[in-house]
Structure formats: structure tokens, C-alpha cells
Design an enzyme around this catalytic site. Structure first.
Site, mmCIF file in Angstrom:
data_model
loop_
_atom_site.group_PDB
_atom_site.id
_atom_site.type_symbol
_atom_site.label_atom_id
_atom_site.label_comp_id
_atom_site.label_asym_id
_atom_site.label_seq_id
_atom_site.Cartn_x
_atom_site.Cartn_y
_atom_site.Cartn_z
ATOM 1 N N ASP A 112 -42.881 -67.539 14.732
ATOM 2 C CA ASP A 112 -43.029 -66.239 15.381
ATOM 3 C C ASP A 112 -43.513 -66.419 16.822
ATOM 4 O OD1 ASP A 112 -43.854 -63.631 16.149
ATOM 5 O OD2 ASP A 112 -44.183 -63.105 14.045
ATOM 6 N N ASP A 134 -33.385 -58.351 17.543
ATOM 7 C CA ASP A 134 -32.903 -57.588 16.380
ATOM 8 C C ASP A 134 -33.206 -56.100 16.584
ATOM 9 O OD1 ASP A 134 -32.150 -59.877 14.595
ATOM 10 O OD2 ASP A 134 -34.262 -60.345 14.885
ATOM 11 N N LYS A 138 -32.838 -48.689 11.458
ATOM 12 C CA LYS A 138 -33.361 -47.618 10.599
ATOM 13 C C LYS A 138 -34.764 -47.211 11.075
ATOM 14 C CE LYS A 138 -30.884 -49.082 6.499
ATOM 15 N NZ LYS A 138 -30.923 -50.035 5.407
ATOM 16 N N THR A 208 -25.186 -64.922 25.835
ATOM 17 C CA THR A 208 -25.717 -65.482 24.592
ATOM 18 C C THR A 208 -24.685 -65.338 23.471
ATOM 19 O OG1 THR A 208 -26.694 -63.503 23.631
ATOM 20 C CG2 THR A 208 -27.995 -64.633 25.317
ATOM 21 N N TYR A 210 -25.099 -64.038 20.489
ATOM 22 C CA TYR A 210 -25.152 -62.709 19.888
ATOM 23 C C TYR A 210 -24.479 -61.680 20.796
ATOM 24 C CZ TYR A 210 -27.118 -58.753 17.348
ATOM 25 O OH TYR A 210 -27.275 -57.607 16.620
HETATM 26 C C1 LIG Z 1 -30.086 -60.720 17.285
HETATM 27 S S1 LIG Z 1 -30.714 -62.326 17.435
HETATM 28 C C2 LIG Z 1 -30.359 -62.766 19.133
HETATM 29 C C3 LIG Z 1 -30.509 -64.236 19.392
HETATM 30 C C4 LIG Z 1 -30.251 -64.671 20.834
HETATM 31 N N1 LIG Z 1 -31.270 -64.153 21.724
HETATM 32 C C5 LIG Z 1 -28.878 -64.254 21.281
HETATM 33 O O1 LIG Z 1 -28.782 -63.313 22.080
HETATM 34 O O2 LIG Z 1 -27.895 -64.880 20.825
HETATM 35 C C6 LIG Z 1 -32.476 -62.053 17.515
HETATM 36 C C7 LIG Z 1 -33.252 -63.312 17.268
HETATM 37 O O3 LIG Z 1 -34.631 -63.053 17.459
HETATM 38 C C8 LIG Z 1 -35.335 -63.806 16.513
HETATM 39 N N2 LIG Z 1 -36.678 -63.219 16.351
HETATM 40 C C9 LIG Z 1 -36.991 -62.059 15.738
HETATM 41 N N3 LIG Z 1 -38.314 -61.880 15.740
HETATM 42 C C10 LIG Z 1 -38.851 -62.937 16.387
HETATM 43 C C11 LIG Z 1 -40.177 -63.318 16.698
HETATM 44 N N4 LIG Z 1 -41.219 -62.572 16.337
HETATM 45 N N5 LIG Z 1 -40.366 -64.463 17.355
HETATM 46 C C12 LIG Z 1 -39.312 -65.231 17.728
HETATM 47 N N6 LIG Z 1 -38.028 -64.926 17.462
HETATM 48 C C13 LIG Z 1 -37.805 -63.785 16.797
HETATM 49 C C14 LIG Z 1 -34.476 -63.743 15.267
HETATM 50 O O4 LIG Z 1 -34.749 -64.784 14.336
HETATM 51 C C15 LIG Z 1 -33.086 -63.854 15.860
HETATM 52 O O5 LIG Z 1 -32.633 -65.182 15.926
#
Ligand SMILES: C[S@@+](CC[C@H](N)C(=O)[O-])C[C@H]1O[C@@H](n2cnc3c(N)ncnc32)[C@H](O)[C@@H]1O
Length: 230
Positions: A112, A134, A138, A208, A210
Site C-alpha cells: 500500500d 481504480d 459504486k 500507461t 490501463y
Molecule cells: C487501474 S490500475 C492503473 C495502473 C497504472 N497506473 C496504469 O495506469 O496502468 C490502479 C492500480 O493502483 C493500484 N493501487 C490501488 N490502491 C493502491 C494503494 N493504496 N497503493 C498503491 N497502489 C494502489 C492497484 O493495485 C492497481 O494496480
């Protein structure tokens, strides 16, 4: 003494493990990761002590597969790049990029990001990237969104005056949500002068993984904020 974690325990991420990690990446988890993993056990992390030759420290939160983080680190070898990501397949993918590019200026926290940020001293970071987090669409999950008033305050704390934060999303509701919270933090100033400043990808942006999937309901937006004295 309180055993409370330094941030609300609400998870902002989904699964931490996906498909079986490929053997080459699994090997890097065993060999490369221990060399570049950040040690948060002391409670405080002085980034400059990790790499005294670097001139700036940047932080990417939720680096996903690590493409953006690695590309930025390759462009700027004088920058120490800290990355946080709890998704193990993402970390494994990032290790592959770091290894293939021979990067010596990346350090990872496979967990985290809020734990890493909590360990950083005030003003320790020059740039923060939060790219396509993310969206948790919801209403009952909004509390899981990474951008909360508390996160904005913590990011303002670790940014040095004049440092910058980049937030990007392709989800309209999250863009509104994040703007409200980031604008609500008095130590952050939105740099945009005109709509193109946030509607167009910044010149130094790296697409990126995503983002390229185009899953959102709007074209990507990019909000650059500067750390200011209120
Ligand atoms: C929708 S993905 C986007 C990944 C990347 N930034 C991209 O644009 O390809 C969001 C990422 O944030 C990570 N994530 C969510 N909460 C997090 C946290 N508290 N600390 C670090 N990473 C986190 C998730 O595991 C996920 O891989």
C-alpha cells in the site's frame, strides 16, 4: 501505545495476485526485488540516503505494470524513482522493465502506497504521479478511492514546496471527485491555465497500460498540482 495503522484500513486496491507469474518474472521477484525493495521497518525513510547521487525524488502510486515508472526513470537517471503497487503481477512486470532497461534508480514498495508515504519525511519528494487509479464507481465503494482529503493532505506534506502532483483518470465521476479533494487541500494549487492544459496529455507523459485500454467514460484528463505555501 496505539496499534492503529497510519491510514484508514480501507483497501483502495482489488486483488493482489492474478495469473501465474511467468518464470522469468518470478525469478526477478527472488533476485532483483530484494535488492531494490524499500525497507519501511524503521518507520522513517530518507530517500536521499538510498541514492545520494540522485538530485530529485519522484513517487508513482499504483504503478500497475510499471511501464510509465520505468520509462520516466530511464529518461531521468538522476532522479530516484520510488514506486508503490500491491498487485504482485504488476510488481513482477515492473521488475522485468527495470531489468531489461538496466535501471539503477528505481526502488519499490510492493504494498500500500499509504504506508510508504507515511514513512516519508515532510518535503521529501519532488513529483508524485497517481495515474488512472481504480475508480471504485459504486457509491458504497467511494471510500476506497485512493484520493481522499487525507491522501491529498499526506501528498502535500511529502511534496517539497514547488514540487508537483499529477493525477490522471478517464472516469468522469472520479475526475470531479479528485478535483474537489485536491482543490480542497490549501497546500496544492492547480496549475492549469486553460482547458487544453488538462484535456491534453502533458508533454512528458508516457501512456500507461490501463490508459491504453480506454475503459473509462471520458477522454483521459491530467490534473497537475503544485505544492505551495498556503
Ligand atoms: C487501474 S490500475 C492503473 C495502473 C497504472 N497506473 C496504469 O495506469 O496502468 C490502479 C492500480 O493502483 C493500484 N493501487 C490501488 N490502491 C493502491 C494503494 N493504496 N497503493 C498503491 N497502489 C494502489 C492497484 O493495485 C492497481 O494496480
Amino acid at each position: 501505545m496505539s496499534d492503529d495503522p497510519p491510514h484508514p484500513p480501507m483497501r483502495s486496491f482489488g486483488r493482489i495476485r492474478g495469473r501465474t507469474i511467468k518464470p522469468r518474472q518470478a525469478a526477478l521477484m527472488d533476485t532483483l526485488l530484494p535488492q531494490i525493495a524499500l525497507d519501511l521497518s524503521a518507520g522513517v525513510l530518507e530517500p536521499r540516503a538510498l541514492a545520494p547521487d540522485t538530485t530529485e525524488t519522484w513517487l508513482e502510486i499504483g504503478f500497475g505494470g510499471g511501464e510509465h515508472m520505468a520509462a520516466q526513470a530511464r529518461r531521468r537517471p538522476e532522479v530516484l524513482m520510488l514506486g508503490a503497487e500491491p498487485f504482485l503481477n504488476g510488481a513482477a512486470s515492473a521488475l522485468r522493465h527495470i531489468d531489461a532497461m538496466g535501471l539503477a534508480n528505481v526502488r519499490l514498495h510492493v504494498g500500500d502506497a499509504r504506508d510508504l508515504v507515511a514513512a516519508l519525511p515532510d518535503g521529501a519528494v519532488d513529483r508524485v504521479f497517481v495515474l488512472f487509479p481504480d475508480p471504485w464507481p459504486k457509491a458504497r465503494h467511494h471510500k476506497r478511492r485512493l484520493i481522499q482529503a487525507e491522501t491529498a493532505a499526506e501528498l502535500a506534506r511529502v511534496l517539497k514546496p514547488g514540487g508537483t502532483l499529477r493525477f490522471a483518470t478517464d472516469v468522469g465521476a472520479y475526475a470531479d471527485w479528485a478535483l474537489e479533494r485536491l482543490l480542497g487541500e490549501p497546500r496544492l494549487r492547480w496549475i492549469a491555465q486553460c482547458a487544453d492544459d488538462w484535456r491534453m496529455a502533458p508533454a512528458d507523459h508516457v501512456t500507461t497500460r490501463y490508459e491504453s485500454k480506454r475503459l473509462g467514460d471520458i477522454d483521459p484528463v491530467f490534473f497537475d498540482f503544485e505544492r505551495v505555501e498556503p
